[in-house]
Scaffold this motif. Structure first.
Motif, PDB file in Angstrom:
ATOM      1  N   ASN A   1       0.830  -1.208   0.000  1.00 58.83           N
ATOM      2  CA  ASN A   1       0.000   0.000   0.000  1.00 58.83           C
ATOM      3  C   ASN A   1       0.863   1.256   0.000  1.00 58.83           C
ATOM      4  OD1 ASN A   1      -2.580  -1.120  -0.074  1.00 58.83           O
ATOM      5  ND2 ASN A   1      -2.648  -1.432   2.132  1.00 58.83           N
ATOM      6  N   GLU A   2       1.958   1.210   0.725  1.00 55.57           N
ATOM      7  CA  GLU A   2       2.879   2.354   0.765  1.00 55.57           C
ATOM      8  C   GLU A   2       3.519   2.584  -0.602  1.00 55.57           C
ATOM      9  OE1 GLU A   2       4.477   5.649   2.335  1.00 55.57           O
ATOM     10  OE2 GLU A   2       3.211   4.269   3.506  1.00 55.57           O
ATOM     11  N   VAL A   3       3.863   1.495  -1.292  1.00 55.63           N
ATOM     12  CA  VAL A   3       4.423   1.620  -2.640  1.00 55.63           C
ATOM     13  C   VAL A   3       3.403   2.258  -3.572  1.00 55.63           C
ATOM     14  CG1 VAL A   3       5.225   0.321  -4.648  1.00 55.63           C
ATOM     15  CG2 VAL A   3       6.013  -0.303  -2.377  1.00 55.63           C
ATOM     16  N   ALA A   4       2.155   1.828  -3.490  1.00 54.25           N
ATOM     17  CA  ALA A   4       1.106   2.393  -4.336  1.00 54.25           C
ATOM     18  C   ALA A   4       0.970   3.893  -4.091  1.00 54.25           C
ATOM     19  CB  ALA A   4      -0.221   1.686  -4.050  1.00 54.25           C
ATOM     20  N   ASP A   5       0.940   4.283  -2.831  1.00 52.01           N
ATOM     21  CA  ASP A   5       0.828   5.702  -2.493  1.00 52.01           C
ATOM     22  C   ASP A   5       2.024   6.489  -3.007  1.00 52.01           C
ATOM     23  OD1 ASP A   5      -1.541   5.195  -1.222  1.00 52.01           O
ATOM     24  OD2 ASP A   5      -0.679   5.104   0.793  1.00 52.01           O
ATOM     25  N   CYS A   6       3.208   5.888  -2.890  1.00 52.91           N
ATOM     26  CA  CYS A   6       4.441   6.563  -3.311  1.00 52.91           C
ATOM     27  C   CYS A   6       4.444   6.838  -4.812  1.00 52.91           C
ATOM     28  CB  CYS A   6       5.645   5.698  -2.931  1.00 52.91           C
ATOM     29  SG  CYS A   6       7.231   6.355  -3.486  1.00 52.91           S
ATOM     30  N   LEU A   7       4.126   5.833  -5.616  1.00 54.12           N
ATOM     31  CA  LEU A   7       4.172   5.998  -7.073  1.00 54.12           C
ATOM     32  C   LEU A   7       3.087   6.941  -7.575  1.00 54.12           C
ATOM     33  CD1 LEU A   7       4.962   2.325  -8.112  1.00 54.12           C
ATOM     34  CD2 LEU A   7       6.529   4.267  -8.017  1.00 54.12           C
ATOM     35  N   LYS A   8       1.932   6.916  -6.933  1.00 57.23           N
ATOM     36  CA  LYS A   8       0.872   7.851  -7.309  1.00 57.23           C
ATOM     37  C   LYS A   8       1.247   9.269  -6.899  1.00 57.23           C
ATOM     38  CE  LYS A   8      -2.786   4.389  -6.692  1.00 57.23           C
ATOM     39  NZ  LYS A   8      -3.900   3.948  -5.843  1.00 57.23           N
ATOM     40  N   ASP A   9       1.849   9.398  -5.724  1.00 58.08           N
ATOM     41  CA  ASP A   9       2.189  10.705  -5.163  1.00 58.08           C
ATOM     42  C   ASP A   9       3.272  11.403  -5.975  1.00 58.08           C
ATOM     43  OD1 ASP A   9       2.284  12.846  -3.436  1.00 58.08           O
ATOM     44  OD2 ASP A   9       3.502  11.833  -1.933  1.00 58.08           O
ATOM     45  N   ILE A  10       4.280  10.657  -6.393  1.00 55.74           N
ATOM     46  CA  ILE A  10       5.452  11.276  -7.023  1.00 55.74           C
ATOM     47  C   ILE A  10       5.360  11.297  -8.542  1.00 55.74           C
ATOM     48  CG2 ILE A  10       7.951  11.061  -7.333  1.00 55.74           C
ATOM     49  CD1 ILE A  10       8.041   9.890  -4.514  1.00 55.74           C
ATOM     50  N   LEU A  11       4.954  10.183  -9.137  1.00 52.82           N
ATOM     51  CA  LEU A  11       4.967  10.083 -10.593  1.00 52.82           C
ATOM     52  C   LEU A  11       3.582  10.068 -11.217  1.00 52.82           C
ATOM     53  CD1 LEU A  11       7.793   7.433 -11.076  1.00 52.82           C
ATOM     54  CD2 LEU A  11       7.988   9.913 -11.192  1.00 52.82           C
ATOM     55  N   GLY A  12       2.556  10.005 -10.395  1.00 50.99           N
ATOM     56  CA  GLY A  12       1.209   9.969 -10.943  1.00 50.99           C
ATOM     57  C   GLY A  12       0.850   8.634 -11.556  1.00 50.99           C
ATOM     58  N   TYR A  13       1.633   7.581 -11.267  1.00 51.93           N
ATOM     59  CA  TYR A  13       1.333   6.258 -11.792  1.00 51.93           C
ATOM     60  C   TYR A  13       0.190   5.641 -10.997  1.00 51.93           C
ATOM     61  CZ  TYR A  13       5.635   5.980 -14.578  1.00 51.93           C
ATOM     62  OH  TYR A  13       6.621   6.172 -15.498  1.00 51.93           O
ATOM     63  N   ARG A  14      -0.589   4.843 -11.682  1.00 50.06           N
ATOM     64  CA  ARG A  14      -1.626   4.078 -11.011  1.00 50.06           C
ATOM     65  C   ARG A  14      -1.108   2.655 -10.867  1.00 50.06           C
ATOM     66  NH1 ARG A  14      -6.362   4.622 -14.347  1.00 50.06           N
ATOM     67  NH2 ARG A  14      -5.810   2.722 -15.442  1.00 50.06           N
ATOM     68  N   LEU A  15      -0.850   2.239  -9.620  1.00 46.60           N
ATOM     69  CA  LEU A  15      -0.369   0.881  -9.412  1.00 46.60           C
ATOM     70  C   LEU A  15      -1.500  -0.092  -9.691  1.00 46.60           C
ATOM     71  CD1 LEU A  15       1.918  -0.968  -8.443  1.00 46.60           C
ATOM     72  CD2 LEU A  15       0.977  -0.801  -6.153  1.00 46.60           C
ATOM     73  N   PHE A  16      -1.294  -0.978 -10.626  1.00 46.66           N
ATOM     74  CA  PHE A  16      -2.340  -1.903 -11.023  1.00 46.66           C
ATOM     75  C   PHE A  16      -2.255  -3.205 -10.240  1.00 46.66           C
ATOM     76  CE2 PHE A  16      -5.495  -3.750 -13.581  1.00 46.66           C
ATOM     77  CZ  PHE A  16      -5.093  -5.009 -13.956  1.00 46.66           C
ATOM     78  N   ALA A  17      -1.066  -3.766 -10.124  1.00 39.13           N
ATOM     79  CA  ALA A  17      -0.910  -5.014  -9.383  1.00 39.13           C
ATOM     80  C   ALA A  17       0.524  -5.165  -8.922  1.00 39.13           C
ATOM     81  CB  ALA A  17      -1.304  -6.209 -10.246  1.00 39.13           C
TER      82      ALA A  17
END
Length: 367
Positions: free
Chosen positions: A51-67
């Motif tokens: 969950n922390e990785v998902a938040d990090c990638l969305k927060d910094i790069l705007g990526y949507r973590l899919f899986a």
């Protein structure tokens, strides 16, 4: 830990110097990523880490973590964005990780297959990143919301390395815990771990006023199995029977090897009637089980005893009652459950008949 963070910090300075133009944006992004990396190492479960990785990638790069997929020696854990269609990505994961059956995937987060909650996507835009640690192999599948550059790749790989290191540490901790709690032959809880679990579940049942039952069983004439097929054959029987039971009980039930060929299970929020029905279904499945060994099929039967936690939350008496019922099942010819379903239903029918007679008698008097 500090050395690792220092290496991340130096690497981030180089990366963000190229990705972000102004020093202000560079400093803000670098601080965000540093905070997320530190947070990863403070998480205490795989789900929290991912969950922390998902938040990090969305927060910094705007990526949507899919899986996020993490393959361990013991299986494959999957974190799936609940807004995404599960079936399509599941097919990809099964193919990429050479998994025989979707049932072997363990989902770390809830996923509801409701069309109202799902988003359309194209697999053509799906990208993935890999990282390997000594005891796990991790892969992130993502849907980028902007064009991918080498610098974005670098940021994702930094995050993935931090995530994999945190997951690897959690796996080591879990392995140490399992070594003290898990029976190495069957993969069930051992007796000591069962007793700890029973105390906790009994206290919870008393606090919330929920029923709690246990069933205990052992394999009939197991000595003859060892005498006929050897101890390796007997071990194979124990492994296959325990595997069958684990597959046919709920995830919240606690299943343990109590000793030798004897097993016991805790059934939270379960009364004795349902526990007896479950025990009888398991008895039938064990009776129908064919266990291949040295080009032969071994067949076994099991006898079950069932008991429900009573007033006073006496867990010693609970186990003694189940053991007493198991002994009665042996006396009744084995391959049976005590108390039995027929006996229980007859008692209920007798009570209903007595109540009906009382009602009829009262009606007659009133007339």
């Amino acid at each position: 830990m500090n050395k690792t963070l220092d290496r991340f910090s130096h690497r981030l300075s180089d990366v963000f110097g190229l990705v972000f133009g102004s020093s202000l944006h560079r400093s803000q992004a670098q601080n965000k990523l540093a905070r997320h990396i530190v947070a990863l190492n403070e998480k205490t479960s795989p789900a929290e880490i991912i969950n922390e990785v998902a938040d990090c990638l969305k927060d910094i790069l705007g990526y949507r973590l899919f899986a996020f997929v993490n393959k361990k020696n013991a299986g494959v854990d999957v974190w799936l964005d609940p807004r995404m269609y599960k079936t399509s990505i599941e097919d990809i994961i099964i193919k990429d990780f050479q998994i025989m059956d979707a049932k072997d995937l363990v989902y770390l987060n809830a996923h509801e297959d409701q069309d109202a909650c799902l988003e359309k996507f194209s697999l053509d835009s799906l990208v993935h990143y890999d990282h390997k640690e000594e005891n796990c192999y991790s892969r992130i599948y993502m849907m980028p919301s902007r064009p991918i550059t080498l610098f974005h790749d670098d940021v994702v790989n930094i995050v993935l390395r931090g995530c994999s290191a945190a997951l690897s540490r959690q796996i080591k901790i879990q392995q140490l815990q399992n070594a003290a709690a898990i029976d190495p032959l069957t993969g069930c809880y051992n007796r000591r771990a069962f007793e700890v679990q029973l105390k906790g579940h009994a206290a919870g049942a008393d606090r919330h006023k929920n029923p709690l039952s246990v069933f205990m069983f052992d394999l009939d004439h197991f000595k003859s199995v060892n005498d006929t097929y050897g101890h390796l054959g007997g071990d194979e029987v124990l492994k296959e029977v325990s595997r069958l039971v684990r597959q046919n009980i709920r995830t919240e039930d606690v299943f343990a090897r109590y000793g030798g060929e004897e097993f016991i299970a805790i059934l939270p929020k379960t009364d004795k009637t349902y526990a007896i029905e479950l025990a009888d279904r398991l008895r039938q499945k064990i009776f129908a089980l064919n266990i291949p060994f040295n080009h032969l099929n071994i067949r076994v039967t099991a006898s079950f005893g069932v008991a429900q936690l009573g007033a006073g939350v006496d867990i010693v008496k609970l186990v003694e009652d189940a053991d007493s019922m198991l002994y009665k099942a042996k006396l009744n010819g084995r391959n049976t459950v005590m108390p039995g379903l027929i006996k229980l239903h007859r008692n209920e029918d007798a009570q209903s008949l007595t109540q009906a007679k009382k009602s009829l008698f009262c009606t007659t008097l009133q007339g």
